[in-house]
Scaffold this active site. Sequence first.
Site, PDB file in Angstrom:
ATOM      1  CB  ALA A 143       2.686   4.108   4.139  1.00 23.92           C
ATOM      2  CB  ALA A 179      -0.921  -0.003   1.217  1.00 27.68           C
ATOM      3  CB  SER A 228       2.254  -0.005   5.462  1.00 24.74           C
ATOM      4  OG  SER A 228       3.411  -0.200   6.262  1.00 24.74           O
ATOM      5  CG  ASP A 229       6.290   2.585   0.673  1.00 27.71           C
ATOM      6  OD1 ASP A 229       7.354   2.138   1.138  1.00 27.71           O
ATOM      7  OD2 ASP A 229       6.239   3.213  -0.399  1.00 27.71           O
ATOM      8  CD1 TRP A 230      10.831   0.321   5.919  1.00 29.31           C
ATOM      9  CD2 TRP A 230       9.209  -0.670   4.775  1.00 29.31           C
ATOM     10  NE1 TRP A 230      11.041  -1.049   5.985  1.00 29.31           N
ATOM     11  CE2 TRP A 230      10.046  -1.677   5.292  1.00 29.31           C
ATOM     12  CE3 TRP A 230       8.102  -1.062   4.028  1.00 29.31           C
ATOM     13  CZ2 TRP A 230       9.831  -3.037   5.087  1.00 29.31           C
ATOM     14  CZ3 TRP A 230       7.881  -2.419   3.810  1.00 29.31           C
ATOM     15  CH2 TRP A 230       8.732  -3.381   4.342  1.00 29.31           C
TER      16      TRP A 230
END
Length: 836
Positions: free
Chosen positions: A239, A202, A235-237
């Site tokens: 995010a 995401a 999640s993207d880091w």
Amino acid sequence: MTGASTTPADDAREASVEAALAALDLDAKTRLLAGQDQWSLPALPEIGLPSLVMSDGPVGVRGVRWTPDDPSAALPSPTALAASWDPALARRAGRLLAQEARRKGVHVLLAPTVNLHRSPLGGRHFEAYSEDPYLTGEIGTGYVRGVQDGGVGTTVKHFVANDAETDRFTVDNVVSRRALRELYLAPFEAIVTNARPWGVMAAYNTVNGSSMTENRRLQLEVLRGEWGFDGAIVSDWLAARSTVGAALGGLDIAMPGPVTVYGEKLAAAVRAGEVEESAVDAAARNVLRLAARVGILPGVAGAGDEPRASVDGEAVDGEAVDGDAVTREIARRSFVLLRNEARDGHPALPIDPARTPKVALIGAAARDARILGGGSATVFPAHVVAPLDGLSSALPEGSLTYAVGADPNTELSVAGGDFELAATARAADGRVLATVPLPDGRVQWVGSDLPDGVDYDELAVVEVAGTFTARDSGEHAFGTRGLGGFTLTVDGTVLYEGRQEPAESSDPFEAFFGVPTERGRVRLESGSTVEVSLRVTVFKVTDAPMNAIGFSLLHLGPQRDPDEMIAEAALTAAAADTAVVVVATTERVESEGFDRRDLRLPGRQDDLVRAVAAANPHTLVVVNTGSPVEMDWRDDVAAVLLSWFPGQQGGAALADVLLGAEEPGGRLPTTWPAALADAPVVNTTPSEGQLRYEEGVFIGYRAWEKAGTAPAYAFGHGLGYTEWHYETVDASQAEARVRLRNAGARHGREVVQLYVAPQDAPSDAPERPARWLAGFATVEAAPGETVEVAIPLRRRAFEIWDETADSWSLIEGRYEIQVAHSLADVRLSAPLTVER
């Protein structure tokens, strides 16, 4: 499991997942959903589950540490892979990456990136495949299949509309439902349908008012509900920002740790009645399924352990993939020959050493290869073949001369190949905690990246020390990037002592790593070796979501008079039969974290090309970039070859292609503008927090044709070393059969491209592009040989997203099926009437 037929092995894994889930209490389940550090999830001893490890891609597998002790194979950039127009080759690339991942103890690769080239200014353009959603989906499908063939998970990213870097953490991308479906969601849908990826990432951004990590509509209703995705959403880091929002929106894993919105916070939300435990169960089930597929859930075989005789004709099990061979093949298959003019009755390429025995190689990037883009895609290979290395090995001794000409690196950059460095970590009392070698002047220890023996709380000082050997005489600039207290010493002289504090930025990565800053200069003689050290009192962020130490030692060599260097290069070129100029961008131009401001080559490289071309009419230019650049000199040179960022074997592949051992196999996966001003869609800068995709479904070649503007080189363009005659096409609603002949004198490869052009439409139908890519196939043939290929036509090629019905709608009527060498070079056509 939903969305696909299951096998007995799938059923066994599902049973194992359910048994494991039933054995976990609420705290264990919520712990499983939260990163324990930068790259991994916690082990759960109660079910015998070890820690699941993730790592950055897409051109290599970094592992949990950036260290020269454990180098990584570096493949060509994703734009290069897409330029092959070959999903089977992408699958081979994936198999190599799976092998690398397993060697490094990595279970999940954070790749591929399947966002679109909406604007040529996109800073991460090089890391995505194409402007076309169909081509992107096909290459991404091959890549995912290849990685997962090897038992390693993928996370298709960044879901969704993460097509620029400016304000990426906060931007709200406003996209019409039709454009979202037909363009930005389309590659994800194709990969989910055709490759069954085990993960999706995401994105940071918001879409139409809803943060992607909390976007219930897109994550639960579309991705899972409509498409049947049964993998894990990570999640993207950094995010994920809301415990309840993420849990209700369908996010399974919040990364990185140890501080996340999940874990104890999620358990507390369940106990407070804000989140149903069933939502936690659903997320935990998805993560356990991922663990089962990568082979770490006890009692069941991983999906990569299932017997398969072959993949695309090659054995899956048994022999290791040869990393050098695969990266070299991808590179040469990706090179796009944009221009190849005849001089003295012969085409400029391939070079014939018998006719042109003296070759001049010019350009800083010919010596110091730019093999990959900047940011999280960066890996450190064990060896790199630069163009100078490749041509020196392939040409007769004494036939090659070299001149720098113009250096694009006119700004400080990370200390590189002329440095030999190590980092020593110390406690506050001066005790050495660890000493590790560095591949360059960058220290980037995040979470579990810390060297063995180093405790974050105990770490107080890091000293980067070693030697620097000056390549050129003159004034060398040294600098730093990062936060903390710095003492920079070169050749016994302290150049700087002071402290760098954080600056305000909407991007926490930019705020943490700071900006490059010159700290002093030292005059050195060529060949001299001096001691260099950078002592840093580390900066630690209180209550940070992850432990991180990041700073860099920077360097810029002597800046000679540019006119003098260009004049030297022109003299070198004039004395040769053929001149090869390599031009390139730098990490300050193409990298994660920012968008480009223009499409110009950095430094005086354009002037260099013009001077060399004036000195030698047999001038060939190699463009070493990951995305489009302006080339106003392109009609003044004999040949232009696009090498992208070609990976660790780029120089060897370049020699193969320039000297004719191999054919340049690439076709443009994105339109190449003559000038930025011509591009119909460029905006990457939000206004009042929003970036409006006002162009709707008209991006890439769709937008160029609507605007009626001709680019420098059209989508799909690329020349080879033989000629192809397209003979016949027979089209039905299910497929097009094309016959073509190799009319040249050598074996060749051709990419047959199929475009659909509507000839009429209902008066109330929404506006559609003039045409769009509907299929393609790669063929090979010997001289004089005829081949026939059947290219499937999907129903989706004739559908649009109906915003009123909120569903796909088939548009009946008359179409023209165009068989093309490129969008601008249609060879055959056939009428087709589409009916329900």
